[in-house]
Design an enzyme around this catalytic site. Sequence first.
Site, PDB file in Angstrom:
ATOM      1  N   GLU A 152      17.666  -9.958  68.302  1.00 15.54           N
ATOM      2  CA  GLU A 152      19.021 -10.538  68.380  1.00 15.54           C
ATOM      3  C   GLU A 152      18.959 -12.037  68.079  1.00 15.54           C
ATOM      4  OE1 GLU A 152      21.229  -9.161  71.856  1.00 15.54           O
ATOM      5  OE2 GLU A 152      21.207  -7.124  71.074  1.00 15.54           O
ATOM      6  N   GLU A 189      18.341  -0.590  69.687  1.00 12.19           N
ATOM      7  CA  GLU A 189      19.043  -0.608  70.980  1.00 12.19           C
ATOM      8  C   GLU A 189      20.338   0.167  70.809  1.00 12.19           C
ATOM      9  OE1 GLU A 189      19.441  -4.340  73.087  1.00 12.19           O
ATOM     10  OE2 GLU A 189      17.468  -5.009  72.363  1.00 12.19           O
TER      11      GLU A 189
HETATM   12  O1  AHR Z   1      19.230  -3.938  76.589  1.00 16.34           O
HETATM   13  C1  AHR Z   1      19.730  -5.060  77.247  1.00 16.34           C
HETATM   14  C2  AHR Z   1      19.902  -6.251  76.326  1.00 16.34           C
HETATM   15  O2  AHR Z   1      20.897  -5.977  75.386  1.00 16.34           O
HETATM   16  C3  AHR Z   1      18.719  -6.647  75.487  1.00 16.34           C
HETATM   17  O3  AHR Z   1      17.823  -7.453  76.170  1.00 16.34           O
HETATM   18  C4  AHR Z   1      19.345  -7.404  74.359  1.00 16.34           C
HETATM   19  O4  AHR Z   1      18.591  -7.340  73.178  1.00 16.34           O
HETATM   20  C5  AHR Z   1      20.712  -6.762  74.227  1.00 16.34           C
HETATM   21  O5  AHR Z   1      21.708  -7.703  74.144  1.00 16.34           O
END
Ligand code: AHR
Length: 484
Positions: free
Chosen positions: A173, A295
Amino acid sequence: MISCTVNTTSRRSRIRPEIYGHFSEHLGRCIYNGIFVGKDSPIPNTNGMRNDVVAALRNIRIPVLRWPGGCFADEYHWMDGIGPQESRKRMVNTNWGGVVEDNSFGTHEFMELCRQLGCQPYINGNVGSGTVREMSEWMEYLTFDGVSPMAELRAQNGHPEAWKVKYFGVGNETWGCGGSMRAEYYADVFRRYQTYVRSYGDNQVCRIASGASNDDYHWTQVLMEQAAKYMDGLTMHYYVLPGVWEHKGSATEFTPAEYEITMEKAWFMDELITRHSQIMDRYDPEQRIGLIVDEWGCWFDVEPGTNPGFLYQQNTMRDAMVAALTLNIFNQHSDRVSMANLAQTVNVLQSVILTEGDRMVLTPTYHIFDLYKEHQGNRLLESSAEGGRQITLSASVNEEGTVHLTAANLSMDAPAELDCLLEGLTGRTASARILTGPPHAFNTFEAPETVKLAAFTGFALEGEHLRFTLPPCSAAAFTLPREQ
Ligand code: AHR
């Protein structure tokens, strides 16, 4: 009656096992307590890893595990997590609850976990607050098989043999917690850092660029235009929230309208992958670069009374339906999607496992991964279904010619009668399992088997027609062996 078709003689993309991957961050009770309890814990463990959790993850054939973050990755300095436990540096986990991170779970522990799980490690490097040298030396420490300062240090710390690391993420991110960069700037940063993420000996590393959030197509466009030839994978993150960030909604108490919104938002994954893929196709028509959804999952308000920084939430049949739909979407896009990692493995967000002390509970989402595991490594078959957004399915065939079909009825209250034409099917037998229950049903430590898999016999196979009725809120997996 809802019609669907599967062409059992078609052969499309390979469903890479990594699509069924998971993600574990130093966040709340995911790593500590959830996976790692330390060698001296009274909780049964092997080299500090919980035996119950490892066995459960092996059962769903976990193919790959991403670590150490997440946002944590861009504040993690790997050298703090090697060497004698007592001399490891303590730090503040600023992203997640401000708790003390004692670095007792570091590189050696993660690689040991992957060994026990029999899965590929996917390591996410630190770009936001780390140096090129630090990232480069981490790869050397992990994988260099010869005489070098890092290989020597690894040997001093008890592991003379080099490990294999196939997947390495260059930041996480980077548009947000990983450095607040613009796509144009990160494209150059990625090009620079990845240069020093070396493939040593026969360890061929896939360099993964930090990608877009949701529908930030500009990010994908810029990264592909400016850095495609340096990457093997580009990530995308997407979470399903029925509400807004400030009020995401409860994990267990939701109205029919909130259930519908959740499904609608889960379907958006299909559009996201389609549109990001279209951009990638322009620069990479051979589909060499994988779209890595590292994610994904449902993100609800934390369970009342728990630390808001720990992201602990319960998991109902609604989560299971989101997982059933999303995994079918990934299968259908397996020409471009090469890996996906559910957030997160234990005790955080849409977990497959919850723990409390020495107790463990498998969530409805776990059972979906169990149902779908037979797709791993298979070839995707052409399939389609009527029924609009009520029905989701995908089908695949393994090397022995056995067809696997997963179908879910996302409706909260209406059963679905299906007539599936399995074109070219030679087999005469089928078996099936099902996960079903009221949308609000979930497992607790007191009642861990409220939601569980069961054998499903409510189907008829007549020639090429497979007819069955899916109860509301259910997912089934059929196994149809080829006639010998
Ligand atoms: O999964 C939780 C968080 O969500 C992670 O650390 C981040 O990459 C995302 O914003």
